[in-house]
Motif scaffolding. Structure first.
Motif, PDB file in Angstrom:
ATOM      1  N   ASN A  70      24.008 -15.717  -6.576  1.00  0.00           N
ATOM      2  CA  ASN A  70      25.220 -15.470  -7.589  1.00  0.00           C
ATOM      3  C   ASN A  70      25.935 -14.110  -8.612  1.00  0.00           C
ATOM      4  O   ASN A  70      27.345 -14.269  -8.467  1.00  0.00           O
ATOM      5  CB  ASN A  70      24.773 -16.324  -9.089  1.00  0.00           C
ATOM      6  CG  ASN A  70      25.371 -17.779  -8.110  1.00  0.00           C
ATOM      7  OD1 ASN A  70      25.093 -18.395  -7.441  1.00  0.00           O
ATOM      8  ND2 ASN A  70      24.671 -18.810 -10.002  1.00  0.00           N
ATOM      9  N   ARG A  74      30.061 -12.989  -7.473  1.00  0.00           N
ATOM     10  CA  ARG A  74      30.293 -12.509  -8.591  1.00  0.00           C
ATOM     11  C   ARG A  74      30.950 -11.212  -7.907  1.00  0.00           C
ATOM     12  O   ARG A  74      32.198 -10.866  -8.368  1.00  0.00           O
ATOM     13  CB  ARG A  74      29.376 -12.060  -9.561  1.00  0.00           C
ATOM     14  CG  ARG A  74      30.117 -12.670 -10.747  1.00  0.00           C
ATOM     15  CD  ARG A  74      29.896 -12.147 -12.243  1.00  0.00           C
ATOM     16  NE  ARG A  74      29.039 -11.271 -12.321  1.00  0.00           N
ATOM     17  CZ  ARG A  74      27.191 -11.036 -12.576  1.00  0.00           C
ATOM     18  NH1 ARG A  74      27.081 -12.071 -12.416  1.00  0.00           N
ATOM     19  NH2 ARG A  74      26.402 -10.698 -12.082  1.00  0.00           N
ATOM     20  N   ARG A  78      35.043 -10.185  -7.366  1.00  0.00           N
ATOM     21  CA  ARG A  78      35.373  -9.873  -8.316  1.00  0.00           C
ATOM     22  C   ARG A  78      36.064  -7.879  -7.721  1.00  0.00           C
ATOM     23  O   ARG A  78      37.053  -8.082  -7.456  1.00  0.00           O
ATOM     24  CB  ARG A  78      34.220  -8.862  -9.025  1.00  0.00           C
ATOM     25  CG  ARG A  78      34.335 -10.714  -9.964  1.00  0.00           C
ATOM     26  CD  ARG A  78      33.345  -9.779 -11.887  1.00  0.00           C
ATOM     27  NE  ARG A  78      33.187 -10.774 -12.172  1.00  0.00           N
ATOM     28  CZ  ARG A  78      32.497 -10.684 -13.536  1.00  0.00           C
ATOM     29  NH1 ARG A  78      32.055  -8.965 -13.836  1.00  0.00           N
ATOM     30  NH2 ARG A  78      32.628 -11.204 -13.830  1.00  0.00           N
TER      31      ARG A  78
END
Length: 87
Positions: A70, A74, A78
């Motif tokens: 995760n 992430r 981004r």
């Protein structure tokens, strides 16, 4: 300190794994820094290339257990949104 032979062996293995993981983490950070520098320079094509080379490196870190999936997802999300915003 480890007393039993098994505990001594585990301590040796931990030292070796720590070195390998440290090198992997450093390599991942280098690739991420390259993407960041390309984004700040404003060069869209360089940022895309850097992101494309950073993606497999991040996923390799996940598969080797250096980073949680995760966390990698992430970071990828981004960064890709920032690269996309460049144009």
């Amino acid at each position: 300190m480890a007393n039993s032979p098994q505990a001594k062996k585990r301590a040796r293995q931990t030292e070796r794994r720590t070195e390998v993981n440290k090198a992997r983490r450093s390599r991942i950070r280098t690739f991420l820094r390259n993407v960041e520098e390309a984004i700040t320079s404003g060069d869209s094509s360089a940022a895309k290339d850097a992101l494309k080379s950073a993606q497999p490196e991040l996923m390799r870190g996940v598969s080797k257990g250096v980073m949680h999936k995760n966390t990698a997802a992430r970071k990828m999300s981004r960064l890709s949104s920032r690269v996309k915003a460049l144009g």
